[in-house]
Write a protein that holds these residues in place. Structure first.
Motif, PDB file in Angstrom:
ATOM      1  N   ASP A  28      95.358 -10.850  77.568  1.00  0.00           N
ATOM      2  CA  ASP A  28      96.136 -10.264  76.448  1.00  0.00           C
ATOM      3  C   ASP A  28      96.316 -11.317  75.309  1.00  0.00           C
ATOM      4  O   ASP A  28      96.807 -10.961  74.512  1.00  0.00           O
ATOM      5  N   SER A  67     100.790  -8.561  74.285  1.00  0.00           N
ATOM      6  CA  SER A  67     101.315  -7.484  75.371  1.00  0.00           C
ATOM      7  C   SER A  67     102.752  -8.115  75.540  1.00  0.00           C
ATOM      8  O   SER A  67     103.263  -9.164  75.033  1.00  0.00           O
ATOM      9  N   TRP A  73     105.258  -8.497  78.554  1.00  0.00           N
ATOM     10  CA  TRP A  73     105.600  -8.528  79.960  1.00  0.00           C
ATOM     11  C   TRP A  73     106.469  -9.489  80.515  1.00  0.00           C
ATOM     12  O   TRP A  73     107.099 -10.223  79.727  1.00  0.00           O
ATOM     13  N   LEU A  87     104.239  -5.015  83.567  1.00  0.00           N
ATOM     14  CA  LEU A  87     103.550  -4.936  82.204  1.00  0.00           C
ATOM     15  C   LEU A  87     104.145  -3.711  81.206  1.00  0.00           C
ATOM     16  O   LEU A  87     104.052  -2.746  81.747  1.00  0.00           O
ATOM     17  N   GLN A 111      95.390  -3.495  84.592  1.00  0.00           N
ATOM     18  CA  GLN A 111      96.420  -3.016  85.518  1.00  0.00           C
ATOM     19  C   GLN A 111      96.272  -3.226  87.187  1.00  0.00           C
ATOM     20  O   GLN A 111      97.139  -3.359  87.818  1.00  0.00           O
ATOM     21  N   VAL A 122      97.410  -6.779  87.927  1.00  0.00           N
ATOM     22  CA  VAL A 122      98.841  -6.753  87.783  1.00  0.00           C
ATOM     23  C   VAL A 122      99.129  -6.287  89.106  1.00  0.00           C
ATOM     24  O   VAL A 122      99.851  -7.035  89.954  1.00  0.00           O
TER      25      VAL A 122
END
Length: 712
Positions: free
Chosen positions: A183, A196, A198, A216, A388, A391
């Motif tokens: 990011d 981003s 987060w 996120l 994702q 994460v």
């Protein structure tokens, strides 16, 4: 006035009951002496939880003006004191002298005493009130938010997590190290810009961190394929290209490739000075070590990232009989091999499309523009789902270690008291971009900044002014702060805001910029926060940080979040695909299998919104972002909140350069002056009632039990 005396004054409704106690003068005098001794003792106890007079803008001598506030910040800046309190809020100046460490959270240089003090106060409030707490780090892009975010986590783990040797700290450090390249990018305003929003939510029990969870809230995947020509793509691609050995480059079909030869990485020479090969090689080594620490194999991740880069080099040309072909089969075959799918199927998926017609599917040939769009959609979907996936894997890793919490046993932070678990949520927000641009990424980031500023206004000005009215406290000066409620309504109002209008236009069969601008003019043409340029299909929003112009054509192009089902079918059982790709599209593949296993021309969501859950229906990035932002604001609304307001010392980013005019603009934008006026006019600090009444032992009616016993 001392901190505790201010608290007593603020809570005078609790001790005015003394007037109604039927005591003689001597006993009343002894009672008040007892109360005074307790106040002195408590004031000493709280001395370590408050800044000195010089470290708090609320203690400024003389009249509070823009000049005096900026001058005080400048004097502290010259003494390398970059963190200054403003009541419970912290002002963090970015001197651009400390580069972010490659290994996340290992910020050993320049650790701030006031940041440590802020974390101490937050942990004290969590233990005292038994409520969750959020620390919001916000400011302009390039103002040092990410470094402040990491320093806060470092102090948090030093005080409640057992330090750097515990498993939980190592996992969080590895997690941030593994995710940051995905990011982080270089923009005109910031060479290490996080794109981003987060947060890391730490569960605290008995003043010790038991577990951590990453969330996120937003990330723009359009930057991968659509961005200003003077800006760069995400750092992870430059990192693997510089860090791979020659054997690895051959294995992943990147031999002989460079940033100039790869279409997704090419940009102008403006930012090339920041692409140090040695720096990226060091980051690449630490990145692979972090993935190994988290138990995530890096080979399949490198396959997907390399395939994304090669997809960008597929160039379509007009072939025979109106069919499309590609110039040079090398990028196509290499990308297909890395994705473990047949090259002919990949080519057919990109150059043709299925369209549902009367219950059946008809095959049509794409134009070159349509083929480019489908290629970019596939690359964005792979990148977004991979991020994702990482994460989710990291959260699974932290949860598994929480089942055997080594950190708590080693931390030495066990305290007596309740074992109720609350959370400390540290949030790194997207920075406000005060540059003229037309990207959807910038619009969403500025909406996030607007929402955080509005929440700050409500919690600072509205709540304090209401408490002043309740306590009948007269202000010494007038407070004139900028209320951005109208801008919030303009941007995010349900069914009527600009993002909703963009969503409705994107859902049309043939979305058009002139149609969108007409809808905006019809609904918001009277708004004082908006200027509309019908001839250029542009509109200008009056943000709290300045006027920014956006282009409708680019917003419509970047808003779609859908991919055709024939693209998902590439990764099905009939194709020879990797296990990781099957996981990235597992639910869509199951849905296809349940409907006969064949593509029919329908669409799925390219990158599901993490805040919504798993929604396979096609959507729009702007609308998904609003939903994620709403979830973030609900988290803030149901927790106590502390703000860290970051300020960039100079627009150019020159180390230890003070640009007085630029700092002044940010001071005005972040309402630092009006907040200082408000807090110096009344009470800059408040203690909770449990802290106030703990040793006094008030009963339900507010009477002082123990004090009365001592003077009886």
């Amino acid at each position: 006035m001392s901190l505790f005396m201010e608290s007593i004054y603020m809570h005078q409704k609790y001790w005015q009951h003394l007037k109604h106690i039927d005591l003689d003068k001597e006993r009343t005098f002894r009672h008040l002496r007892c109360l005074e001794e307790y106040v002195i003792k408590t004031d000493r106890k709280l001395r370590n939880l408050r800044p000195s007079m010089e470290e708090d803008l609320c203690q400024l001598p003389g009249p509070v003006t823009e000049e005096s506030v900026c001058r005080h910040l400048y004097h502290r800046f010259e003494r390398h004191q970059y963190h200054t309190f403003l009541g419970s809020t912290l002002i963090a100046l970015n001197p651009h002298t400390h580069r972010l460490p490659y290994k996340a959270l290992h910020c050993n240089k320049g650790l701030s005493r006031n940041l440590r003090l802020l974390v101490t106060k937050v942990l004290h409030q969590v233990a005292e009130l038994r409520q969750s707490h959020s620390v919001v780090v916000s400011g302009e892009t390039g103002s040092g938010k990410t470094r402040t975010f990491m320093e806060l986590l470092r102090h948090l783990y030093d005080q409640a997590g057992g330090g750097q040797e515990t498993d939980t700290f190592k996992v969080i450090s590895a997690a941030v190290t593994a995710l940051r390249p995905f990011d982080t990018t270089a923009t005109i305003a910031n060479q290490e810009s996080s794109r981003s929003c987060w947060s890391i939510e730490c569960a605290v029990s008995n003043r010790a961190i038991a577990s951590a969870h990453l969330t996120l809230h937003s990330l723009s995947y359009n930057r991968l394929t659509e961005r200003p020509t003077v800006e760069r793509c995400y750092d992870v691609f430059y990192m693997i290209l510089a860090g791979m050995s020659e054997e690895e480059k051959v294995k992943y079909h990147l031999s002989g490739q460079s940033t100039e030869s790869l279409a997704y990485l090419s940009s102008l020479d403006v930012l090339r000075k920041s692409t140090s090969s040695r720096r990226y090689r060091e980051k690449y080594t630490l990145w692979k070590e972090a993935l190994a620490m988290l138990g995530i194999p890096h080979t399949e991740i490198l396959e997907i990232l390399s395939a994304i880069l090669l997809l960008g080099n597929i160039v379509f040309v007009q072939g025979e009989e109106q069919e499309l072909a590609v110039t040079g089969n090398s990028p196509l075959h290499s990308a297909a091999k890395l994705l473990k799918i047949p090259a002919d199927k990949l080519l057919r998926c990109l150059t043709t499309q299925l369209v549902p017609v009367r219950g059946k599917s008809a095959l049509f040939t794409n134009t070159i523009q349509q083929a480019n769009t489908r290629r970019n959609t596939l690359a964005q979907s792979l990148y977004g789902r991979l991020f994702q996936y990482l994460v989710n894997k990291i959260n699974q890793s932290t949860e598994s270690r929480a089942a055997h919490p080594r950190a708590s046993s080693q931390s030495g932070n066990h305290h007596s008291g309740s074992s109720v678990t609350n959370t400390v949520n540290v949030i790194d927000c997207i920075g406000f971009q005060n540059v003229q641009g037309t990207q959807l990424e910038q619009l969403c980031g500025n909406i996030c900044s607007e929402a955080i500023q509005h929440f700050y206004n409500m919690s600072t000005f509205h709540e304090i002014l209401d408490s002043f009215d309740e306590e009948k406290i007269m202000l010494q000066s007038s407070i004139r702060w900028y209320d951005n409620s109208a801008t919030i309504q303009l941007l995010s109002q349900k069914n009527m805001g600009l993002i909703s209008l963009l969503y409705f236009e994107s859902k049309e069969h043939q979305p058009a910029p002139h149609s969108l601008i007409k809808k905006i003019d019809k609904v918001h043409g009277h708004s004082d926060s908006l200027e509309i340029d019908k001839s250029g299909n542009q509109f200008t929003v009056h943000h709290f940080g300045g006027k920014i112009t956006y282009n409708c054509e680019i917003l419509l192009l970047e808003d779609k979040n859908s991919m055709p089902d024939e693209m998902v079918a590439l990764f099905g059982k009939k194709g020879v695909t990797s296990s990781l790709l099957s996981k990235l599209y597992s639910r869509e593949l199951k849905d296809l299998e349940a409907n006969g296993g064949k593509a029919k021309g329908y669409s799925y969501c390219a990158v599901p919104c993490p805040s919504i859950g798993y929604n396979m229906q096609p959507g729009c990035y702007g609308q998904d972002f609003l939903y994620s932002l709403d979830c973030l604001m609900q988290t803030l609304a149901f927790s106590n909140t502390t703000f860290v307001r970051c300020i960039k010392a100079s627009e150019s980013g020159t180390p230890h350069l003070w640009d007085a005019e630029y700092v002044h603009r940010q001071v005005v934008m972040l309402e630092v002056l009006e907040t200082t006026k408000l807090l110096t006019s009344g009470l800059p600090h408040k203690l909770s009632f449990p802290s106030y009444s703990f040793e006094l032992e008030l009963d339900a009616n507010g009477f002082f039990f123990r004090c009365l016993e001592t003077v009886a």
